[in-house]
Design a protein around this motif. Structure first.
Motif, PDB file in Angstrom:
ATOM      1  N   UNK A  62       2.581   4.245  26.168  1.00 34.78           N
ATOM      2  CA  UNK A  62       2.033   4.182  24.708  1.00 34.78           C
ATOM      3  C   UNK A  62       2.271   2.709  24.547  1.00 34.78           C
ATOM      4  N   UNK A  63       1.239   1.815  24.195  1.00 40.59           N
ATOM      5  CA  UNK A  63       1.558   0.346  23.896  1.00 40.59           C
ATOM      6  C   UNK A  63       2.289   0.094  22.644  1.00 40.59           C
ATOM      7  N   UNK A  64       3.179  -0.436  22.517  1.00 41.82           N
ATOM      8  CA  UNK A  64       3.899  -0.721  21.130  1.00 41.82           C
ATOM      9  C   UNK A  64       2.761  -1.798  20.376  1.00 41.82           C
ATOM     10  N   UNK A  65       1.780  -2.264  21.031  1.00 41.07           N
ATOM     11  CA  UNK A  65       1.039  -3.296  20.638  1.00 41.07           C
ATOM     12  C   UNK A  65       0.037  -2.624  19.267  1.00 41.07           C
ATOM     13  N   UNK A  66       0.081  -1.256  19.586  1.00 41.62           N
ATOM     14  CA  UNK A  66      -0.695  -0.604  18.473  1.00 41.62           C
ATOM     15  C   UNK A  66      -0.160  -0.942  17.201  1.00 41.62           C
ATOM     16  N   UNK A  67       1.081  -1.289  17.020  1.00 37.95           N
ATOM     17  CA  UNK A  67       1.589  -1.854  15.832  1.00 37.95           C
ATOM     18  C   UNK A  67       1.005  -2.618  14.806  1.00 37.95           C
ATOM     19  N   UNK A  68      -0.037  -3.519  15.924  1.00 45.09           N
ATOM     20  CA  UNK A  68      -0.590  -4.574  15.159  1.00 45.09           C
ATOM     21  C   UNK A  68      -1.765  -4.218  14.499  1.00 45.09           C
ATOM     22  N   UNK A  69      -2.340  -2.917  14.448  1.00 43.37           N
ATOM     23  CA  UNK A  69      -3.462  -2.089  14.028  1.00 43.37           C
ATOM     24  C   UNK A  69      -3.179  -1.959  12.592  1.00 43.37           C
ATOM     25  N   UNK A  70      -3.156  -2.658  11.636  1.00 47.19           N
ATOM     26  CA  UNK A  70      -2.599  -2.521  10.272  1.00 47.19           C
ATOM     27  C   UNK A  70      -3.602  -1.450   9.622  1.00 47.19           C
ATOM     28  N   UNK A  71      -4.904  -1.754   9.993  1.00 48.18           N
ATOM     29  CA  UNK A  71      -5.894  -0.566   9.395  1.00 48.18           C
ATOM     30  C   UNK A  71      -5.997   0.734  10.135  1.00 48.18           C
ATOM     31  N   UNK A  72      -5.170   1.137  11.353  1.00 46.84           N
ATOM     32  CA  UNK A  72      -5.300   2.207  11.754  1.00 46.84           C
ATOM     33  C   UNK A  72      -4.974   3.463  10.921  1.00 46.84           C
ATOM     34  N   UNK A  73      -5.757   4.480  10.853  1.00 44.84           N
ATOM     35  CA  UNK A  73      -5.768   5.724  10.219  1.00 44.84           C
ATOM     36  C   UNK A  73      -5.630   6.895  11.107  1.00 44.84           C
ATOM     37  N   UNK A  74      -6.036   6.919  12.293  1.00 45.25           N
ATOM     38  CA  UNK A  74      -6.207   7.906  13.255  1.00 45.25           C
ATOM     39  C   UNK A  74      -5.898   7.292  14.810  1.00 45.25           C
ATOM     40  N   UNK A 121       8.576   2.991  16.905  1.00 47.21           N
ATOM     41  CA  UNK A 121       9.257   1.799  15.870  1.00 47.21           C
ATOM     42  C   UNK A 121       8.119   0.710  15.822  1.00 47.21           C
ATOM     43  N   UNK A 122       6.964   0.489  16.582  1.00 43.62           N
ATOM     44  CA  UNK A 122       6.020  -0.305  16.357  1.00 43.62           C
ATOM     45  C   UNK A 122       5.085   0.299  15.284  1.00 43.62           C
ATOM     46  N   UNK A 123       4.736   1.539  15.245  1.00 39.58           N
ATOM     47  CA  UNK A 123       3.832   2.211  14.390  1.00 39.58           C
ATOM     48  C   UNK A 123       4.379   2.471  12.978  1.00 39.58           C
ATOM     49  N   UNK A 124       5.545   1.974  12.655  1.00 45.98           N
ATOM     50  CA  UNK A 124       5.743   1.862  11.239  1.00 45.98           C
ATOM     51  C   UNK A 124       5.193   0.750  10.571  1.00 45.98           C
ATOM     52  N   UNK A 125       4.538  -0.252  11.378  1.00 44.85           N
ATOM     53  CA  UNK A 125       3.726  -1.148  10.613  1.00 44.85           C
ATOM     54  C   UNK A 125       2.181  -0.584  10.416  1.00 44.85           C
ATOM     55  N   UNK A 126       1.737   0.379  10.826  1.00 42.24           N
ATOM     56  CA  UNK A 126       0.740   0.833  10.598  1.00 42.24           C
ATOM     57  C   UNK A 126       0.835   1.740   9.360  1.00 42.24           C
ATOM     58  N   UNK A 127       0.575   1.142   8.038  1.00 47.37           N
ATOM     59  CA  UNK A 127       0.838   1.785   6.920  1.00 47.37           C
ATOM     60  C   UNK A 127      -0.301   2.853   6.209  1.00 47.37           C
ATOM     61  N   UNK A 128      -1.456   2.804   6.903  1.00 45.95           N
ATOM     62  CA  UNK A 128      -2.336   3.543   6.658  1.00 45.95           C
ATOM     63  C   UNK A 128      -2.578   4.629   7.480  1.00 45.95           C
ATOM     64  N   UNK A 129      -1.863   4.895   8.367  1.00 42.12           N
ATOM     65  CA  UNK A 129      -1.784   5.985   9.469  1.00 42.12           C
ATOM     66  C   UNK A 129      -1.733   7.152   8.775  1.00 42.12           C
ATOM     67  N   UNK A 130      -2.899   8.330   9.122  1.00 44.34           N
ATOM     68  CA  UNK A 130      -2.858   9.421   8.548  1.00 44.34           C
ATOM     69  C   UNK A 130      -2.558  10.511   9.568  1.00 44.34           C
ATOM     70  N   UNK A 131      -3.090  10.462  10.890  1.00 46.56           N
ATOM     71  CA  UNK A 131      -3.275  11.372  11.814  1.00 46.56           C
ATOM     72  C   UNK A 131      -2.788  10.616  13.105  1.00 46.56           C
ATOM     73  N   UNK A 132      -1.605  11.117  13.822  1.00 48.53           N
ATOM     74  CA  UNK A 132      -1.123  10.796  15.054  1.00 48.53           C
ATOM     75  C   UNK A 132      -1.020  11.992  15.995  1.00 48.53           C
ATOM     76  N   UNK A 133      -1.562  12.081  17.055  1.00 50.64           N
ATOM     77  CA  UNK A 133      -1.629  13.000  18.064  1.00 50.64           C
ATOM     78  C   UNK A 133      -1.277  12.753  19.289  1.00 50.64           C
ATOM     79  N   UNK A 134      -0.128  13.015  19.854  1.00 46.88           N
ATOM     80  CA  UNK A 134       0.219  12.668  21.186  1.00 46.88           C
ATOM     81  C   UNK A 134       0.849  13.693  22.111  1.00 46.88           C
ATOM     82  N   UNK A 135       0.369  14.898  21.730  1.00 40.19           N
ATOM     83  CA  UNK A 135       0.731  16.104  22.345  1.00 40.19           C
ATOM     84  C   UNK A 135       0.248  16.161  23.808  1.00 40.19           C
ATOM     85  N   UNK A 136       0.904  16.952  24.586  1.00 45.79           N
ATOM     86  CA  UNK A 136       0.561  17.434  26.089  1.00 45.79           C
ATOM     87  C   UNK A 136       0.271  16.229  26.733  1.00 45.79           C
ATOM     88  N   UNK A 137       1.199  15.440  26.778  1.00 51.50           N
ATOM     89  CA  UNK A 137       1.602  14.352  27.632  1.00 51.50           C
ATOM     90  C   UNK A 137       2.908  14.376  28.421  1.00 51.50           C
TER      91      UNK A 137
END
Length: 1010
Positions: free
Chosen positions: A297-309, A329-345
């Motif tokens: 899962x790319x840590x670069x997702x942390x740059x998506x500051x508007x990510x909600x889901x 650690x990177x996703x801590x920058x996504x301050x609007x994140x409401x839903x994170x689904x990473x199950x069944x991997x």
């Protein structure tokens, strides 16, 4: 001049009156087709008001003609009157969010001035009329969420001014034509929720003004369409639930920079997630669940500051080891994140403490079904907005952190199937909004905290399969909304609290296999919503309380307790009852013969020595005296009569005993004299007579040289039966093995009346006494010269003298799985009674001369929904476990009943084993890493890496698409052995898909036997 003005005024007045009458008549006819009772909404549509003052009607200023008809959300029903086409000045028509049925009248095409047409959210059927092409000024055409069918008329693509075309949620079919590219003004296109198939036309690239594109829930296939990459103006792209495949371009994020919503879940995408996603700076919602994505899962997702889901659920992301969770650690920058689904991997490693630094807006976190280890970090208590936390089916250990008690908004907490230990902490009672609590299958010990009673909104409580003890807290019985109370397989003691009667909404009560005792509370009968009662495997005593009010009850299991008294007659009258098990108790008296008790497949009452009567199939002793119902005035007389008879019998006992022994010795002598020709045992359709002596001679004294194989309940020998020296296979039961007689009867009962070309034919059965005077049971089958499928798949495990001379080709394996699927379809659907085999595996699939597969060994087979003494012990004893480890469906491991879904699961595992060459019990697999996840992680790019190399030989020819064929076959296998029974294919569907694959790849290579 004055005369001219007067004449002009009169003409306009007449014209206005005429046009008023025309529009008025059209609208009144429209109203007349509205359902009776719904017309009152249009009370203003009457002759006392001018038509322009009617509800929902707007007129033009100049001609006073109706230009807009807006009636959304008024709960109107009925059909659309053709008179609507007479409103010739109409510009906008909106009847959305009603219940109109019928079809769209062709007359709508007469509205040549129409610009806006909205019929969303109705019940309109039929096809889209081609006459709509006459409405050349249309800007918006919206028919979403109706029942429209057929194809999209080709004339529709001539509406070149269309800005919005929304046909979502119908039953449209066919393909999208290249002429779609003619709609160059289109900004919103909704085709989701239909049956459109084929590929996305290349001409879609011409729709360069598009901001919204919805193709979800269709049957589009092929690689992700390159033209879509050029629609750089897109804000929303929804291709959820299709058959798109291939890898995403590495520069994906550079090509669609304006996306705010990207929904591409439930497809067949493979490869890694492009790191360029981080360049889509305004991305708010990203759904990529249920694909075959691999890598990290790319840590670069942390740059998506508007990510909600962010939904990555059900892929093959991660390596199952340390470092997979660094993205937190990177996703801590996504301050609007409401839903994170990473199950069944395949995510591994310990949960990092950085999880506590994630968005304070996070309300849904799913990491279930991975390889996550360690304990739940204390920092998780910082996620104060969390409402749902799913961590089940991992390798988590240690106690629950106290900080969980801070998550006061938590509504769903799922931690089942981990290794979490220690007590269930009392602070769980602080989670007052909790609705679902799943803690089963862990190592919790101690008592259940009474503070759970504070969770006043709790609907589901699952805490079974732990090491809990103590009594059941009465406080739990105060949670009035509770629907499911599941606490099986612990060590609870004491009684079931009387307060259980307060749970008026309880649907399922599951307390089986504990140490509970005492009488069942009479208040159980006040739980009027109850459908399932599982109390088996305890020490309850006394009579069954009055539960006649539980009219919705479907399943009752009170077996293996110490209950006594008579069986209540009202149990016969429960109309929804599907399963009643009262076995192994101390019930007495006559078993009813009416209602539910007429169905032996529904009722089990064995193991109650004082029961009598009932229907013949229950195999109970006959009632010697017609006993009146308990409590009548004749009952005491009946008892005296029984006592008198008993005394008489006792006086004759010595004489009877003497006679018995004399007869026994004579019979013994006769048996020994006639051992070479005992009375044959035949069942129904079996006509050949065969004795122990015949079989002893035919197998050369059951010589090891004739030994073919051995199984759970006996050994199989090759035999030559006189007079034609017919070659057969003789399965000799080991009568000292517990369950052998059960296996013998199950196999006879299953096979005596069924016929299918892919079933091993049972020729006859032998029930006799051997030369030592012991019981002898054997089954005689037709002989399969090519042995079992198991020895072909794993020749290295077979003695050299018995190894096949070659390996099975890809086509031969495909033919075999089709044979097996076809016989399962027969057993499950087309048999006189549905049968579950319960032990499908390669060693139970035998091959004849031309490698046609024949399914054998029905020792564990069950007529579906048939519950008798044998099936009961099949549930309780280790000898009766349904199936073999690795092949048995997961629901069987937690007490599930035999079903066709269990067979299909075993079949799916068999398919994976046949084409990968690996057993499900291979040492490679362990924990959550199974044959299924091993296969899934390789599809489709690395399918040749996991394929059984021996299957890739056999002259397939140049250009044969081996990888594609293998991928399709293995996908069928994976769908068959899905963990959830409801998601599995049925046997007929599996057979159909496999036959289709064979037709596709072996059109000219089918064997002669086909």
């Amino acid at each position: 001049m004055r005369l001219f003005l007067l004449l002009s005024f009169n003409v306009l007045t007449l014209l206005d009156a005429f046009t008023d009458v025309s529009d008025r008549q059209a609208l009144l006819e429209f109203k007349s087709q509205i359902s009776q009772g719904k017309r009152d909404v249009l009370y203003s549509w009457n002759n006392s008001l001018h038509v322009c003052n009617w509800k929902g009607v707007t007129c033009g200023r100049k001609h006073k003609r109706v230009t807009q008809l807006h009636l959304p959300g008024l709960q109107l029903g009925g059909v659309i009157s053709p008179s609507i086409g007479n409103l010739s000045f109409l510009i906008s028509l909106n009847i959305s969010r009603n219940s109109f049925g019928g079809t769209i009248p062709d007359e709508v095409g007469n509205l040549f001035r129409l610009e806006h047409l909205d019929m969303n959210f109705n019940l309109i059927e039929g096809e889209i009329p081609a006459s709509l092409s006459n409405c050349s000024r249309l800007l918006e055409l919206q028919f979403s969420s109706n029942l429209l069918g057929g194809g999209v008329p080709s004339e529709l693509w001539s509406l070149t001014k269309l800005v919005t075309l929304d046909l979502y949620g119908n039953n449209l079919k066919g393909k999208l034509p290249d002429s779609l590219g003619n709609l160059t003004c289109l900004r919103e296109l909704g085709f989701g929720g239909n049956n459109i198939d084929g590929r996305v036309p290349d001409n879609i690239v011409r729709l360069n003004r598009m901001v919204y594109l919805d193709l979800s829930d269709n049957n589009f296939l092929g690689f992700f369409p390159p033209p879509v990459y050029n629609l750089s103006s897109l804000y929303i792209l929804n291709i959820f639930r299709n058959s798109f495949s291939g890898s995403l371009r590495p520069d994906f994020g550079n090509l669609l920079p304006n996306l705010q919503g990207l929904y591409m879940g439930r497809n067949y995408f493979t490869g890694a997630i492009p790191t360029t996603f981080s360049n889509i700076s305004n991305l708010q919602k990203l759904g990529m669940e249920f694909n075959n994505l691999t890598g990290s899962i790319p840590p670069s997702f942390g740059k998506l500051r508007n990510l909600e889901l962010l939904s990555l659920h059900s892929n093959s992301l991660g390596s199952g080891s340390f470092g997979d969770l660094e993205f937190f650690g990177a996703l801590t920058n996504c301050t609007k994140l409401e839903i994170l689904e990473a199950g069944r991997n395949r995510l591994g490693g310990d949960l990092p403490t950085s999880i506590g630094n994630m968005s304070r807006e996070l309300n849904y976190l799913s990491l279930d079904t991975n390889f996550i280890t360690g304990s739940i970090p204390h920092e998780i208590g910082n996620l104060v907005s969390l409402q749902s936390l799913w961590l089940e089916k991992n390798l988590l250990s240690g106690p629950l952190p106290t900080s969980l008690g801070k998550l006061l908004g938590l509504m769903k907490l799922s931690l089942y199937s981990n290794r979490i230990s220690k007590h269930i902490p009392p602070y769980v009672g602080n989670l007052s909004r909790l609705e679902s609590l799943y803690l089963y299958d862990n190592y919790f010990d101690g008592i259940v905290p009474p503070t759970l009673g504070n969770c006043s909104h709790l609907l589901e409580l699952w805490i079974g399969d732990n090491m809990l003890n103590g009594t059941i807290p009465r406080e739990i019985m105060q949670i009035s909304p509770l629907l499911i109370l599941s606490m099986p397989r612990n060590s609870f003691t004491g009684s079931l609290p009387e307060e259980v009667g307060r749970l008026e909404n309880l649907v399922t009560l599951s307390l089986e296999d504990n140490k509970l005792s005492g009488q069942l509370p009479r208040t159980l009968g006040t739980c009027l919503s109850m459908e399932v009662i599982y109390l088996q495997g305890n020490s309850f005593d006394g009579a069954i309380p009055d539960i006649r009010g539980l009219v919705a009850i479907k399943e009752i299991d009170l077996s293996n307790n110490d209950l006594f008294g008579v069986i209540p007659g009202y149990l016969a009258n429960f109309s929804m009852l599907q399963y009643l098990n009262l076995s192994v108790n101390n019930f007495e008296g006559r078993v009813p013969t009416e209602g539910n008790f007429q169905n032996a497949s529904l009722v089990a009452v064995f193991g109650n020595k004082d029961l009598c009567g009932g229907i013949r199939e229950l195999r109970l002793k006959r009632c010697s005296v017609k006993e009146p119902p308990m409590g009548t005035k004749h009952s005491s007389l009946s008892k005296k009569f029984v006592i008198g008879v008993s005394v008489g019998i006792a006086l004759l006992f010595l004489l009877f005993t003497t006679s018995f022994f004399l007869l026994w010795f004579r019979k013994r002598k006769k048996t020994l004299e006639t051992n070479n020709n005992p009375t044959p045992f035949t069942l129904g359709a079996f006509h050949e007579n065969i004795s122990y002596g015949d079989l002893q001679n035919a197998t050369d004294g059951f010589s090891p040289n004739n030994l073919i194989g051995s199984g759970s309940f006996g050994t199989v020998f090759k035999a030559l039966l006189p007079p034609e020296n017919k070659v057969v296979a003789v399965k000799v039961l080991n009568m000292e093995k517990r369950g052998a007689m059960k296996s013998f009867m199950a196999e006879c009962g299953s096979l005596k009346d069924i016929r299918h070309r892919n079933l091993v034919k049972l020729l006859t059965a032998c029930a006799s006494i051997d030369f030592h005077g012991d019981e002898f049971r054997a089954l005689i089958y037709e002989f399969m010269p090519n042995g079992s499928l198991d020895m072909w798949l794993h020749p290295e495990e077979v003695e050299e003298t018995r190894r096949p001379s070659r390996t099975l080709t890809l086509l031969e394996r495909l033919n075999i799985v089709i044979d097996v699927a076809s016989v399962l379809d027969y057993l499950h659907v087309h048999c006189h009674e549905p049968i579950a085999h319960c032990d499908l595996k390669p060693s139970n699939v035998l091959l004849d001369d031309d490698l046609t597969a024949h399914v054998s060994d029905f020792g564990l087979a069950r007529l579906l929904l048939k519950f008798d003494q044998d099936s009961f012990f099949n549930q309780l004893s280790s000898a009766g476990v349904r199936g073999t480890i690795g092949y048995a469906a997961p629901e069987y491991g937690v007490g599930g009943k035999p079903s066709i879904y269990g067979d299909v699961y075993s079949f799916g595992v068999l398919v994976l084993e046949m084409f990968t060459g690996k057993r499900p019990t291979n040492e490679l697999f362990g924990g959550n890493f199974t044959l299924q996840s091993y296969t899934m992680s390789a599809l489709p790019e690395r399918v040749l890496d996991i394929a059984d190399k021996s299957s890739l030989h056999g002259g397939l020819g140049i250009g044969f698409r081996i990888a594609e064929c293998l991928t399709l076959v293995l996908e069928v296998g994976l769908r068959c052995c899905d963990e959830s029974p409801s998601n599995r294919l049925v046997a007929s569907e599996a057979a159909k898909e496999l036959i289709s694959i064979r037709e596709k790849f072996f059109k000219a290579r089918r064997t002669a036997r086909r």
